[in-house]
Design an enzyme around this catalytic site. Sequence first.
Site, PDB file in Angstrom:
ATOM      1  CG  HIS A  95     -35.651 -74.363 -64.508  1.00  0.00           C
ATOM      2  ND1 HIS A  95     -35.643 -72.989 -64.438  1.00  0.00           N
ATOM      3  CD2 HIS A  95     -36.954 -74.728 -64.670  1.00  0.00           C
ATOM      4  CE1 HIS A  95     -36.886 -72.540 -64.555  1.00  0.00           C
ATOM      5  NE2 HIS A  95     -37.704 -73.583 -64.703  1.00  0.00           N
ATOM      6  CD  GLU A  96     -38.595 -78.239 -64.183  1.00  0.00           C
ATOM      7  OE1 GLU A  96     -39.434 -78.013 -63.275  1.00  0.00           O
ATOM      8  OE2 GLU A  96     -38.649 -77.661 -65.282  1.00  0.00           O
ATOM      9  CG  HIS A  99     -39.855 -74.757 -60.315  1.00  0.00           C
ATOM     10  ND1 HIS A  99     -40.131 -73.404 -60.248  1.00  0.00           N
ATOM     11  CD2 HIS A  99     -39.725 -75.051 -61.638  1.00  0.00           C
ATOM     12  CE1 HIS A  99     -40.165 -72.903 -61.477  1.00  0.00           C
ATOM     13  NE2 HIS A  99     -39.912 -73.885 -62.338  1.00  0.00           N
ATOM     14  CG  HIS A 103     -43.078 -76.861 -52.415  1.00  0.00           C
ATOM     15  ND1 HIS A 103     -43.249 -78.227 -52.353  1.00  0.00           N
ATOM     16  CD2 HIS A 103     -44.164 -76.337 -51.777  1.00  0.00           C
ATOM     17  CE1 HIS A 103     -44.374 -78.508 -51.741  1.00  0.00           C
ATOM     18  NE2 HIS A 103     -44.952 -77.390 -51.374  1.00  0.00           N
TER      19      HIS A 103
END
Length: 224
Positions: A95-96, A99, A103
Amino acid sequence: MSYLFLMLIIMVASAMVQNTLQSRFSKYSRVPTSSGQTGKEVAEQMLRDNGIYDVKVVSISGPLTDNYNPTNKTLNLSQSVYGQRSIAAAAVAAHECGHAIQHAKGYAPLQIRSALVPIVSFASSVVQWVLLAGILMINIFPGLLWMGIALFAVTTLFSFITLPVEINASARAVSWLQRSGITDANTRPMAIDALKWAAYTYVVAALSSLGTLLYYISMANRRN
């Protein structure tokens, strides 16, 4: 009374979501991944698979403190996720990474949220004082309360912009975990379930912020 009833419902919902989230992560933390990879290894592989080589995966303290920092390009995993070989750890790490991919690809909602961070940081630091002063000085300076409401509205907007960012990161995570073989037919629903309950915390937070904003607007209209 209607506001108090609404906030009571939101508080109960928040407590239920937090308890369920902790229960799910505790449960899935005992289910190993078939690959035997730690959260750190899962994150590094997902980053490589998406052509990202300038993000560093590091360990930080505290439970469920995992985050991606676009400023210094660090993917920060809590100690339990960083070194754990479980479905829960893999889901959080992926999940991280979602991100980080957002980006790298210039995902619009993330860019908007990032642009709002300094504004929200300022608004959050002064909004309660401005609202309090606005309530106390409503008869002398009625515009001050509306200034406080405007500042609070910025934080509410930030909460709602966060929702698609988090949901999209989870979708990227689930898709990659399946493609990479880290989850299978049995463990994929577990990863989805863990990330679903994590997303619910953001939904409850956004609704709580909206309810509070509406309360302040109602107060200002009544005072006027």
